[in-house]
Write a protein that holds these residues in place. Structure first.
Motif, short mmCIF file in Angstrom:
data_model
loop_
_atom_site.label_atom_id
_atom_site.label_comp_id
_atom_site.label_asym_id
_atom_site.label_seq_id
_atom_site.Cartn_x
_atom_site.Cartn_y
_atom_site.Cartn_z
N LEU A 165 -23.21 -12.04 -37.06
CA LEU A 165 -22.47 -11.06 -37.48
C LEU A 165 -22.64 -10.04 -38.14
CD1 LEU A 165 -20.67 -13.24 -40.17
CD2 LEU A 165 -19.96 -13.21 -37.25
N LEU A 166 -21.56 -8.93 -37.60
CA LEU A 166 -22.41 -7.52 -37.78
C LEU A 166 -20.83 -6.75 -38.44
CD1 LEU A 166 -23.76 -6.56 -34.67
CD2 LEU A 166 -24.94 -6.38 -36.71
N GLY A 167 -20.99 -7.60 -39.67
CA GLY A 167 -19.92 -7.04 -41.24
C GLY A 167 -18.65 -7.87 -40.64
N ASN A 168 -17.50 -8.01 -41.07
CA ASN A 168 -16.31 -9.27 -40.68
C ASN A 168 -16.15 -9.25 -39.56
OD1 ASN A 168 -16.16 -9.40 -43.64
ND2 ASN A 168 -15.28 -7.55 -44.81
N GLU A 169 -16.29 -8.03 -38.75
CA GLU A 169 -15.17 -8.51 -37.34
C GLU A 169 -16.53 -8.37 -36.26
OE1 GLU A 169 -12.07 -5.44 -37.64
OE2 GLU A 169 -11.13 -6.00 -39.16
N TRP A 170 -16.95 -7.82 -36.33
CA TRP A 170 -18.49 -7.35 -35.04
C TRP A 170 -18.93 -8.90 -35.29
CZ3 TRP A 170 -17.54 -4.56 -31.79
CH2 TRP A 170 -16.93 -2.85 -31.09
N ASP A 171 -19.36 -9.43 -33.85
CA ASP A 171 -20.74 -10.53 -34.29
C ASP A 171 -21.57 -9.61 -32.45
OD1 ASP A 171 -20.07 -12.61 -32.27
OD2 ASP A 171 -17.84 -11.87 -33.12
N TYR A 172 -22.84 -10.84 -32.52
CA TYR A 172 -23.15 -10.33 -31.43
C TYR A 172 -24.09 -11.66 -30.81
CZ TYR A 172 -27.38 -10.90 -34.61
OH TYR A 172 -28.57 -11.33 -35.50
N GLN A 209 -34.84 -16.73 -14.62
CA GLN A 209 -34.36 -16.65 -15.96
C GLN A 209 -33.16 -15.36 -16.01
OE1 GLN A 209 -38.07 -14.32 -15.05
NE2 GLN A 209 -38.86 -14.48 -16.67
N GLN A 210 -32.14 -16.20 -17.20
CA GLN A 210 -31.46 -15.85 -17.01
C GLN A 210 -30.76 -14.89 -18.95
OE1 GLN A 210 -28.21 -17.92 -15.27
NE2 GLN A 210 -29.83 -19.72 -15.58
N ILE A 211 -30.24 -14.08 -19.02
CA ILE A 211 -30.73 -13.39 -20.24
C ILE A 211 -29.19 -13.02 -19.84
CG2 ILE A 211 -30.58 -11.10 -21.59
CD1 ILE A 211 -33.61 -10.65 -20.06
N GLU A 212 -27.85 -13.48 -21.10
CA GLU A 212 -26.56 -13.38 -21.98
C GLU A 212 -26.95 -12.01 -22.68
OE1 GLU A 212 -22.30 -15.32 -20.94
OE2 GLU A 212 -24.35 -15.88 -22.80
N ALA A 213 -26.30 -11.24 -23.07
CA ALA A 213 -25.89 -10.35 -24.23
C ALA A 213 -24.22 -10.08 -24.45
CB ALA A 213 -27.25 -9.08 -24.29
N VAL A 214 -24.69 -9.94 -25.51
CA VAL A 214 -22.46 -10.23 -25.89
C VAL A 214 -22.43 -9.65 -27.11
CG1 VAL A 214 -19.90 -11.22 -25.53
CG2 VAL A 214 -22.25 -12.41 -24.37
N LEU A 215 -21.72 -8.77 -27.43
CA LEU A 215 -20.79 -7.82 -28.85
C LEU A 215 -19.94 -7.75 -28.76
CD1 LEU A 215 -21.43 -6.01 -31.14
CD2 LEU A 215 -20.89 -4.61 -29.64
N SER A 216 -19.53 -8.50 -30.11
CA SER A 216 -17.71 -9.26 -29.93
C SER A 216 -17.07 -8.08 -31.04
CB SER A 216 -17.54 -10.56 -29.88
OG SER A 216 -18.02 -11.26 -28.76
N TYR A 217 -15.75 -8.02 -31.07
CA TYR A 217 -14.96 -7.80 -31.67
C TYR A 217 -13.59 -8.75 -32.06
CZ TYR A 217 -10.84 -5.22 -34.92
OH TYR A 217 -10.59 -4.61 -35.38
N THR A 218 -13.65 -8.99 -33.74
CA THR A 218 -12.85 -9.93 -33.54
C THR A 218 -11.20 -9.63 -34.83
OG1 THR A 218 -14.34 -11.89 -32.63
CG2 THR A 218 -11.45 -12.09 -33.41
#
Lengths: 732, 299
Positions: A165-172, A209-218
């Motif tokens: 989590l990156l604070g209350n509303e963001w996560d990675y 090889q597979q990489i996935e990176a996701v940044l989310s806001y909720t």
């Protein structure tokens, strides 16, 4: 009761997994020994249990949480550790802040043990022969030259993950996955100058090889994701080289193996809620698939055999590139209390930007080469597609718990260098769900799909890829694919689907679930034999006109019935049956470029391919007293394949094709004895029996055909008993 | 979501009527397995354990009202039906159940929940998830399929066929390909945008792009394969050569031949095209060839 279904499935699996859910929660170590009654590559095709004899049973689960602040945790889990197919996972972190994980899955895939080969170096990418195997054809070969070789390969999957989590509303979330494969698979291969083919094992040694990176806001109102996907396939081998078993010169054949390639994709997804009942979501993704593996030369035999292929390759590698774009927009709303609506639009584009060039066609490595300006120059034809789709779906509660649902969908798809330039597909669907009583819930649904499109031109691909004058305008007999052929992936069709299902709770101890469904797809022209294409020679046109060829229709259906009966709290039983049938009817026509006379309809033949499957299963779990659990399941799948060929008057009467069939029985019994709170004993027994007949394999000897050296591989059959006893030490 | 008789045990009439209920656990003992789940982690500020409020004064009950709503009336008269605002499982309506879950779990793949097939068919989160179980079966690869088969009976039967993915062996869960909470896939609620993109997750060797494409393969893997299982290896819908003859009838080749029983004798002229790997005895690169002379998918 879904619990019952869980038992049903899990207990019908191989014995190495437990039917007792509690073990997933508890810390435990399981150790024991098992015994497999027979060698069988096919029996252990996924479990890795291919050899007769004893094997260890080992597994563990250990979860640790910090009691003072239980957000901190770590867990390790291992399963099937005594087998080639096994699992391990470790994870840990601070719940609500970050989590990290590592896992390993080892999976073995076994194909056959009954295959025989004559080459040396089996399992490598370079097969050689001590001497020419035969003089005239494979039937003249000495069978004593054949040696057995097991075809199998392994896949090891490593995964690393980190999220937080990156604070209350963001996560990675970031994850990495690597698949490593090695071993062998089977392939066909054709040779020149012998002109024969052989079935051979080729080596696998590759990595994905597979990489996935996701940044989310909720938040309550809005959600958003921005992400990146990367996938790279790297092949340790680029070719499979084999000496022609029928060539006195020892000429080589060479097969290109899967080329290195990669795929990059970025995507963004977002949704926003307007008011309480309306939500708008949108997704955009943009991906590029690339492939630029260096080409193999035209021939593995240099200039010795293909001497006249002197112009060389038009380029050293493909530089292939496909750009995939997706835009998806959806609006869901509840305009009135009992109604839900969804309207959606999708745009999909696959833009193939692979360079187009001319390449010499030489059928096989040892074949005589041809001058570049000669008759067999081919041009590659990368296909692009674009699709626009609009859909409207909605449901309305017309009475208490009675819901009527309807949907409408329209799609327009455009193709380049294909049989048709565009197709339009429309789909209309209805479904009614209604409780007949408090104990019975039923549903019935129907859909109709239609596809229509532009004029059909079966030979557009060939005209675009052949530079050979024989395929150019003005040359007679240039057709290579019958213009009356309608490939099912482009052809017009009407399709109807009907489905009905019901859940009936007969009493507190008995419940029934049943469903039936069926579909029928009728392919249509258009314009078979009425070629609008001015390039088609009239004589040939007349000869080929008439019935459309290819898939004429497809249909199928299935019926399922599940019974669950729990007479007592400590006894649960179930039984199920499923019958399904799929069928395809196709039309063919025996013809050649020389056919310039009419009435070729008499050369038509029809094929009715029907596949029937019947699956039945039953089982129970009984806990007569607190310390004992007993259970067992039995599942039988009976499959039958029928190939009915009939011919018109211009052809010889068709001989019947035997049915293919398979019978797979799986019986599993288990018992668990809780000796104490910390120690349980587990006893397992598995019996699996597969018997099958396949005319393509059964009784087909390796040296029985004049043109192909087969392997002698038989249709799979095995009968294995597996016993296991293990101790499970739990909780600390 | 599932209840046992023990879990459903109602309080005795005298206790229920006297209003002496001091804790949810008094009646719903079996449900308290939730105390061993992630929802009960105190150190995570997002969990029901952290955000909930106990109506009985018993700290063990903090979680209940977070998801089930205001239980005051139910606590006062527990034997009166209809006083629990959110009832999970088949007994309750899907919409309030899902609202309760999505209140915290709208992120990730749930972005596509609204309008998804499962949402349209009124499935609740608890139709698949067991929130009170320490280990939710649908979240475990080995047991996930058994949850899906509760409705998808045909798929269960297909998995017992001879040629399948290793789902029965616990190495291939339904969610490896499918996104049960909805997705932007063209069909089948897949994890990726297309069928082929999904398949390339494990079969990237088939992605190409190839110099010589085979259209059905590049178009959609399911043109030829049924990934849930068939009795024709490798998971083919129709066996070769008849599979290929649905699209091929060439003048210079042999794809227009009526392969009947007479062609099965190994010595027959056509046997090489129907026995063994059939068409793939020679045209083995059916997913595309990158050989400069691979136009006929033979190299």
């Amino acid at each position: 009761d879904p619990l019952l279904t869980i038992k049903l499935f899990r207990d019908s699996e191989v014995m190495f997994r437990d039917a007792d859910m509690s073990r997933w929660a508890d810390n435990y170590v399981e150790l024991g020994v098992g015994y497999n009654s027979k060698d069988s590559v096919r029996f252990g095709q996924f479990s890795g249990l291919t050899d007769k004899g004893a094997f260890p049973i080992a597994g563990f689960n250990w979860l640790s949480r910090d009691q003072a602040n239980d957000a901190q945790y770590w867990q390790i889990h291992g399963a099937n550790l005594g087998l080639d197919s096994r699992k391990f996972k470790a994870e840990g972190g601070v719940q609500g802040r970050w989590d990290a994980s590592f896992s390993f899955d080892g999976l073995k895939k076994s194909q056959t043990e009954s295959a025989m080969f004559i080459h040396q170096g089996l399992g490598t990418s370079n097969l050689t022969l001590p001497a020419r195997a035969w003089v005239t054809n494979p039937t003249t070969m000495n069978p004593a030259l054949l040696q057995p070789f097991e075809i199998q390969h392994g896949r090891d999957i490593y995964r690393l993950g980190l999220k937080g989590l990156l604070g209350n509303e963001w996560d990675y979330k970031v994850s990495y996955r690597e698949d490593r494969r090695d071993g062998t698979r089977m392939t066909g291969m054709s040779f020149a100058p012998s002109g024969e083919a052989a079935i051979l094992p080729y080596q696998i040694d590759d990595r994905t090889q597979q990489i996935e990176a996701v940044l989310s806001y909720t938040s309550k109102l809005a959600q958003f994701q921005l992400g990146y996907n990367y996938s790279r396939f790297s092949n340790g081998l680029n070719a499979f080289t084999v000496q022609d078993p029928g060539s006195i010169l020892g000429t080589l054949g060479r097969l290109s193996l899967a080329p290195d390639n990669d795929h990059h994709q970025i995507f963004a997804t977002g949704a926003y809620r307007f008011g309480k009942t309306t939500r708008l979501s949108a997704t955009y993704s943009y991906g590029i698939a690339r492939q630029n593996e260096a080409f193999l030369p035209y021939s593995a035999n240099g200039t010795t055999v293909a001497a006249s292929t002197t112009a060389g390759l038009p380029r050293s590698s493909l530089d292939g590139k496909v750009v995939n774009t997706l835009l998806d927009i959806a609006l869901t709303t509840k305009p009135i209390d009992k109604m839900n609506l969804k309207v959606a639009y999708q745009y999909r584009d696959s833009d193939n930007r692979t360079p187009i060039a001319q390449y010499a066609y030489i059928g096989r490595d040892g074949a005589a080469g041809v001058p570049v300006a000669g008759a067999t120059i081919r041009t590659n034809a990368p296909v692009s597609t674009t699709e626009n789709k609009l859909s409207l779906e909605g449901d309305y509660e017309i009475a208490a718990k009675t819901v009527l649902r309807a949907g409408l969908e329209h799609s327009n798809k455009k193709y380049s260098l294909s049989d048709r330039t565009d197709t339009q597909t429309n789909k209309l669907s209805f479904e009614l769900r209604r409780p007949i009583s408090d104990e019975f819930l039923g549903s019935v649904g129907y859909s109709r799909t239609q596809r229509r499109g532009a004029d059909y031109d079966k030979n557009v691909y060939f005209r675009n890829t052949y530079t050979d004058p024989v395929f150019q305008a003005g040359a007679t007999g240039r057709l290579t694919n019958n213009p009356s052929m309608r490939s099912f992936m482009y052809a017009d069709f009407n399709e109807d689907r009907l489905r009905a299902a019901g859940n009936w709770t007969v009493s507190e101890t008995v419940s029934l679930q049943g469903s039936v469904d069926g579909y029928q797809q009728k392919m249509r022209g258009p314009n078979c034999g009425q070629f609008s294409d001015a390039l088609q020679p009239l004589a040939v046109t007349a000869a080929l006109s008439g019935t459309c060829l290819g898939r004429e229709s497809a249909d199928g259906g299935s019926a399922s019935l599940d019974l669950q009966y729990q007479p007592e709290e400590n006894l649960t039983t179930f039984a199920f049956t499923n019958f399904s049938q799929t069928g395809v009817r196709e039309t063919g026509r025996v013809w050649s470029r020389g056919n310039t006379s009419g009435a070729l309809e008499t050369n038509n033949w029809n094929g009715d391919m029907i596949y029937r499957d019947h699956t039945v299963g039953f089982g129970l779990k009984w806990q007569p007293e607190e310390k004992w659990d007993f259970g067992g399941t039995y599942v039988l799948n009976r499959g039958t394949g029928m190939s009915g060929i009939t011919t018109n008057s211009g052809l010889a009467a068709a001989q019947p094709v035997p049915d293919t069939w398979s019978r797979l029985h799986t019986l599993q019994l288990f018992a668990k004895w809780d000796y104490s709170k910390q120690l349980s004993w587990r006893f397992n027994y598995l019996y699996e029996n597969l018997n099958s007949y396949d005319w393509a394999l059964s009784d087909v000897g390796a040296t029985s055909n004049v043109n192909v050296l087969f392997t002698g591989q038989q249709a799979p059959r095995y009968s294995n008993h597996v016993f296991g006893v293990s101790a499970v030490v739990k909780s600390w | 979501a599932q209840t046992t008789q023990k879990e459903d045990a109602a309080p005795t009439r005298s206790r229920a009527d006297s209003g002496e209920i001091k804790s949810c656990v008094e009646c719903h003992e079996g449900f308290y397995a939730i105390a061993r789940t992630k929802h009960a982690v105190k150190g995570d500020a997002r969990t029901p354990e952290s955000t909930g409020k106990s109506l009985t004064g018993n700290p063990e009950d903090k979680m209940c009202s977070s998801c089930h709503g205001d239980l005051s009336a139910h606590l006062k008269t527990p034997r009166v039906k209809g006083l629990v605002p959110v009832v999970f499982g088949k007994k309750g309506s899907a919409e309030p159940q899902n609202e309760a879950c999505l209140g915290c779990h709208q992120s990730g793949s749930r972005i596509h929940w609204q309008g998804s097939k499962h949402e349209q068919t009124k499935q609740s989160c608890a139709s698949c998830h067991r929130l009170h179980a320490p280990k939710d079966p649908v979240m475990v690869a080995e047991t996930q399929a058994s949850v899906c088969f509760d409705c998808h009976k045909d798929r269960r039967a297909e998995l017992h066929r001879v040629s399948t993915h290793p789902t029965k062996n616990g190495f291939f869960s339904c969610s490896a390909c499918h996104a049960p909470h909805g997705s932007t896939a063209q069909r089948g609620s897949l994890q990726k945008n297309t069928v082929n993109e999904t398949c390339y997750t494990c079969h990237a060797q088939l992605r190409g792009p190839f110099l010589w494409e085979h259209r059905p393969s590049q178009d959609d893997c399911t043109n030829c394969h049924n990934p849930h299982g068939t009795n024709i290896a490798p998971m083919l819908k129709v066996r070769m050569p008849y599979l290929c003859q649905q699209c091929h009838s060439t003048a210079i080749g042999h794809s227009n031949v009526a392969f009947d029983g007479s062609t099965l004798a190994p010595t027959s002229g056509s046997a090489q095209r129907i026995l063994g790997n059939a068409c793939a005895n020679c045209h083995m690169k059916v997913h595309g060839s990158n050989h400069p002379s691979g136009a006929r998918l033979q190299r």
